[in-house]
Write an enzyme that holds these catalytic residues in place. Structure first.
Site, mmCIF file in Angstrom:
data_model
loop_
_atom_site.group_PDB
_atom_site.id
_atom_site.type_symbol
_atom_site.label_atom_id
_atom_site.label_comp_id
_atom_site.label_asym_id
_atom_site.label_seq_id
_atom_site.Cartn_x
_atom_site.Cartn_y
_atom_site.Cartn_z
ATOM 1 N N GLU A 55 0.821 -1.207 0.000
ATOM 2 C CA GLU A 55 0.000 0.000 0.000
ATOM 3 C C GLU A 55 0.852 1.252 0.000
ATOM 4 O O GLU A 55 0.593 2.212 -0.726
ATOM 5 C CB GLU A 55 -0.911 0.038 1.234
ATOM 6 C CG GLU A 55 -1.805 -1.177 1.380
ATOM 7 C CD GLU A 55 -1.183 -2.253 2.258
ATOM 8 O OE1 GLU A 55 -0.087 -2.769 1.923
ATOM 9 O OE2 GLU A 55 -1.798 -2.591 3.280
ATOM 10 N N CYS A 90 0.427 1.629 7.333
ATOM 11 C CA CYS A 90 -0.207 1.950 6.046
ATOM 12 C C CYS A 90 -1.473 2.760 6.250
ATOM 13 O O CYS A 90 -1.731 3.718 5.516
ATOM 14 C CB CYS A 90 -0.520 0.674 5.277
ATOM 15 S SG CYS A 90 0.965 -0.113 4.611
#
Length: 131
Positions: A55, A90
């Site tokens: 991500e 993330c």
């Protein structure tokens, strides 16, 4: 780009993951409002703290190309029997740019669930907290 196309693009990134330690490949695809898509895979390192998730790879690629406030959807997928939820780091990095980002989270059987980032990180700390 359809949800299906975005998710399949994320799945295509699994084979590019560098995961000699965890053996847990993750793929991601980030869609911007202009139709641009930035992909990512996780890249591990023997110094574990230097590892970067799929991500964040996609996010950093997008930001480095000038995108900052136009993120629409992010597909994150893995090869496990459970959904491949973004880790805390993330979630925080994504929240910086798009607290209401729509997430498409998949598992090995290509089953996908959808939710907003703010549901995964309620009361997140972002730029507005500094004003």
């Amino acid at each position: 780009m359809t949800d299906y196309d975005l998710v399949e693009l994320a799945y295509s990134m699994l084979s590019r993951s560098y995961v000699p330690y965890s053996k847990f490949p993750v793929g991601a695809a980030l869609l911007c409002s202009d139709g641009s898509v930035f992909t990512g895979c996780n890249v591990e390192n023997a110094a574990y703290g230097s590892t970067i998730c799929a991500e964040r790879t996609a996010l950093v690629k997008a930001v480095s190309e000038g995108h900052r406030d136009d993120f629409v959807r992010l597909a994150v997928v893995g090869e496990s029997s459970d959904y491949c939820w973004p880790c805390g780091a993330c979630r925080q990095m994504l929240y910086e740019f798009a607290p209401e980002l729509e997430l498409l989270v998949g598992r090995a059987d290509h089953t996908v669930t959808r939710l907003k980032l703010s549901d995964l990180l309620p009361h997140g700390f972002g730029p507005k907290a500094l004003t």
